[in-house]
Design a protein around this motif. Structure first.
Motif, PDB file in Angstrom:
ATOM      1  N   UNK A  80      20.218   6.489 -37.046  1.00  0.00           N
ATOM      2  CA  UNK A  80      20.727   6.164 -35.555  1.00  0.00           C
ATOM      3  C   UNK A  80      21.193   4.645 -35.458  1.00  0.00           C
ATOM      4  N   UNK A  81      22.054   4.381 -34.432  1.00  0.00           N
ATOM      5  CA  UNK A  81      22.579   2.892 -34.220  1.00  0.00           C
ATOM      6  C   UNK A  81      22.677   2.755 -32.876  1.00  0.00           C
ATOM      7  N   UNK A  82      22.197   1.336 -32.548  1.00  0.00           N
ATOM      8  CA  UNK A  82      22.010   1.289 -31.019  1.00  0.00           C
ATOM      9  C   UNK A  82      22.914   0.187 -30.754  1.00  0.00           C
ATOM     10  N   UNK A  83      23.760   0.185 -29.645  1.00  0.00           N
ATOM     11  CA  UNK A  83      24.996  -0.538 -29.560  1.00  0.00           C
ATOM     12  C   UNK A  83      24.959  -1.100 -28.205  1.00  0.00           C
ATOM     13  N   UNK A  84      25.686  -2.164 -27.591  1.00  0.00           N
ATOM     14  CA  UNK A  84      25.765  -2.562 -26.341  1.00  0.00           C
ATOM     15  C   UNK A  84      27.236  -2.657 -25.934  1.00  0.00           C
ATOM     16  N   UNK A  85      27.358  -2.000 -24.536  1.00  0.00           N
ATOM     17  CA  UNK A  85      28.931  -1.937 -24.087  1.00  0.00           C
ATOM     18  C   UNK A  85      28.762  -2.496 -22.669  1.00  0.00           C
ATOM     19  N   UNK A  86      29.756  -3.297 -22.175  1.00  0.00           N
ATOM     20  CA  UNK A  86      30.066  -3.699 -20.955  1.00  0.00           C
ATOM     21  C   UNK A  86      31.137  -3.054 -20.106  1.00  0.00           C
ATOM     22  N   UNK A  87      31.055  -2.257 -19.176  1.00  0.00           N
ATOM     23  CA  UNK A  87      32.161  -1.466 -18.707  1.00  0.00           C
ATOM     24  C   UNK A  87      32.620  -2.214 -17.542  1.00  0.00           C
ATOM     25  N   UNK A  88      34.007  -2.107 -17.213  1.00  0.00           N
ATOM     26  CA  UNK A  88      34.503  -2.661 -15.963  1.00  0.00           C
ATOM     27  C   UNK A  88      35.410  -1.840 -15.062  1.00  0.00           C
ATOM     28  N   UNK A  89      35.041  -0.585 -15.472  1.00  0.00           N
ATOM     29  CA  UNK A  89      35.825   0.440 -14.642  1.00  0.00           C
ATOM     30  C   UNK A  89      37.130   1.004 -15.315  1.00  0.00           C
ATOM     31  N   UNK A  90      37.770   0.384 -16.232  1.00  0.00           N
ATOM     32  CA  UNK A  90      38.840   0.766 -16.907  1.00  0.00           C
ATOM     33  C   UNK A  90      38.518   1.011 -18.350  1.00  0.00           C
ATOM     34  N   UNK A  91      37.323   0.388 -18.805  1.00  0.00           N
ATOM     35  CA  UNK A  91      37.415   0.637 -20.383  1.00  0.00           C
ATOM     36  C   UNK A  91      36.631   2.099 -20.615  1.00  0.00           C
ATOM     37  N   UNK A  92      36.686   2.686 -21.481  1.00  0.00           N
ATOM     38  CA  UNK A  92      36.212   4.067 -22.040  1.00  0.00           C
ATOM     39  C   UNK A  92      35.717   3.894 -23.170  1.00  0.00           C
ATOM     40  N   UNK A  93      34.717   4.517 -23.280  1.00  0.00           N
ATOM     41  CA  UNK A  93      33.594   4.747 -24.365  1.00  0.00           C
ATOM     42  C   UNK A  93      34.340   6.016 -25.292  1.00  0.00           C
ATOM     43  N   UNK A  94      34.695   5.518 -26.587  1.00  0.00           N
ATOM     44  CA  UNK A  94      35.235   6.446 -27.578  1.00  0.00           C
ATOM     45  C   UNK A  94      34.230   7.126 -28.366  1.00  0.00           C
ATOM     46  N   UNK A  95      33.802   8.463 -28.201  1.00  0.00           N
ATOM     47  CA  UNK A  95      33.064   9.045 -28.881  1.00  0.00           C
ATOM     48  C   UNK A  95      33.466   9.393 -30.207  1.00  0.00           C
ATOM     49  N   UNK A  96      34.711   9.397 -30.477  1.00  0.00           N
ATOM     50  CA  UNK A  96      35.281   9.681 -31.752  1.00  0.00           C
ATOM     51  C   UNK A  96      35.033   8.652 -32.757  1.00  0.00           C
ATOM     52  N   UNK A  97      34.916   7.434 -32.193  1.00  0.00           N
ATOM     53  CA  UNK A  97      34.742   6.332 -33.189  1.00  0.00           C
ATOM     54  C   UNK A  97      33.603   5.560 -32.780  1.00  0.00           C
ATOM     55  N   UNK A  98      32.596   6.362 -32.118  1.00  0.00           N
ATOM     56  CA  UNK A  98      31.250   5.872 -32.195  1.00  0.00           C
ATOM     57  C   UNK A  98      31.170   4.414 -31.297  1.00  0.00           C
ATOM     58  N   UNK A  99      32.080   4.457 -30.319  1.00  0.00           N
ATOM     59  CA  UNK A  99      32.270   3.238 -29.437  1.00  0.00           C
ATOM     60  C   UNK A  99      32.626   1.935 -29.842  1.00  0.00           C
TER      61      UNK A  99
END
Length: 361
Positions: A186-205
């Motif tokens: 498992x890998x734990x990561x941080x993302x900050x979303x501004x309403x336009x950025x998309x989480x890319x599941x195929x590239x594990x974010x």
């Protein structure tokens, strides 16, 4: 008789001082100086390691046993969604079954500026390594109770997401062609979303990741924890998954600007692969932090989350352009508006000209 007893007591004191020279006045002064020096050094080291004066548990934002205030009543402080269910020992977001989504969300908007969140969680199942999924997420976002593809929550969210990803979606052959890009799960990561950025599941974010680390949190024999601390526009993520009861640094991001009024939550999703995803507790602490006048002035009200130095974390915010339909209607209404103005102008000019003629007759 009294003189004899006094003399014997004096002899005892002299013998005690002779046998214990360390209690002489000179040595006592040295011991006192040594003790004061040690205290000063310890206080300085503690001050350097800890900027926080105090921390206070905020129960209205916390979730812990026996899970009071959780449910569907009007007095509840937390809502359940999807497959999430409450047991005496945990809140199970998703069971070890395929195609499930579940979440728990706070009802109370969050307005603290300096805080710390400690999450006690458990991910376990019968599947073998890399035959399990998908993971869970901890949220502090503008929108709540939204189903979606990002660990059970909506994509293009506004706010903070902490992802515990248990399945590697990225093409392994791609990793082999680029040394240094491999990561263990498992890998734990941080993302900050501004309403336009998309989480890319195929590239594990990876395109939107601000930081992260590997943490062997699945089927662990020890209790597993993560800690999120936000203070002075700095976000720190730490984990404890190996039973040492010591926090291990996972990510440290400066220049993070988070809005207030968002909601805490936790969500999970399973697909073709599955696991049990449990939240045992989420404890929110308010931090009392000493700030300089300059740091107080730097704090500003923000409505859209951002990082001051976006390029440092390889996060590109793309502004959406005007679509073809929008351009067409804008052009049509602009022409109509100009036409109306021209007609009104001609009418006014005609009346003015007519009034001018009447003056001469």
């Amino acid at each position: 008789m009294v003189a004899t007893k006094t003399k014997s007591n004096l002899d005892r004191l002299r013998s005690f001082g002779f046998l214990h020279p360390m209690f002489h006045s000179k040595n006592i002064r040295k011991l006192i100086c040594l003790f004061v020096t040690i205290c000063i050094l310890m206080s300085q080291s503690l001050a350097n390691e800890q900027d926080f004066m105090e921390e206070f548990l905020k129960r209205e934002y916390s979730l812990s046993k026996p899970y009071r205030g959780l449910g569907f009543s009007s007095s509840s402080q937390w809502d359940l969604m999807g497959t999430a269910m409450v047991t005496p020992d945990h809140v199970r977001l998703t069971p070890d079954l395929q195609s499930r989504q579940g979440a728990v969300w706070s009802r109370i908007p969050f307005f603290l500026r300096d805080w710390e969140l400690k999450v006690h969680f458990k991910i376990h199942g019968l599947g073998k390594k890399n035959l399990n999924g998908d993971g869970l997420a901890i949220w502090l976002t503008k929108d709540r109770m939204q189903n979606g593809p990002v660990f059970g929550n909506m994509n293009q969210f506004v706010g903070l997401g902490i992802f515990v990803d248990t399945y590697p979606n990225a093409d392994k052959s791609h990793d082999k062609t680029q040394p240094g890009t491999q990561r263990a799960f498992p890998y734990i990561s941080v993302m900050l979303g501004n309403g336009t950025l998309s989480y890319d599941h195929d590239r594990d974010g990876r395109p939107t990741e601000l930081g992260g680390c590997t943490a062997m949190a699945r089927n662990a024999i020890y209790d597993t924890f993560l800690l999120v601390r936000y203070s002075k526009n700095r976000l720190v993520l730490m984990v404890d998954v190996d039973g040492k009861q010591e926090w291990k640094h996972c990510a440290d991001i400066t220049g993070v600007r988070l809005p207030t009024g968002h909601f805490f939550g936790a969500s999970s999703a399973t697909g073709d692969l599955s696991d049990n995803h449990d939240i045992i507790s989420m404890k929110l602490y308010q931090l009392t932090v000493e700030k300089t006048p300059e740091e107080e002035e730097e704090e500003e009200e923000v409505t859209i989350p951002r990082v001051d130095n976006m390029e440092q974390f390889q996060v590109d915010v793309q502004e959406e352009g005007m679509s073809g339909v929008q351009f067409f209607f804008t052009l049509v209404f602009s022409i109509l508006g100009l036409g109306v103005l021209a007609v009104v102008g001609m009418i006014l000019y005609g009346r003015w000209k007519e009034n001018r003629r009447k003056r001469f007759y």
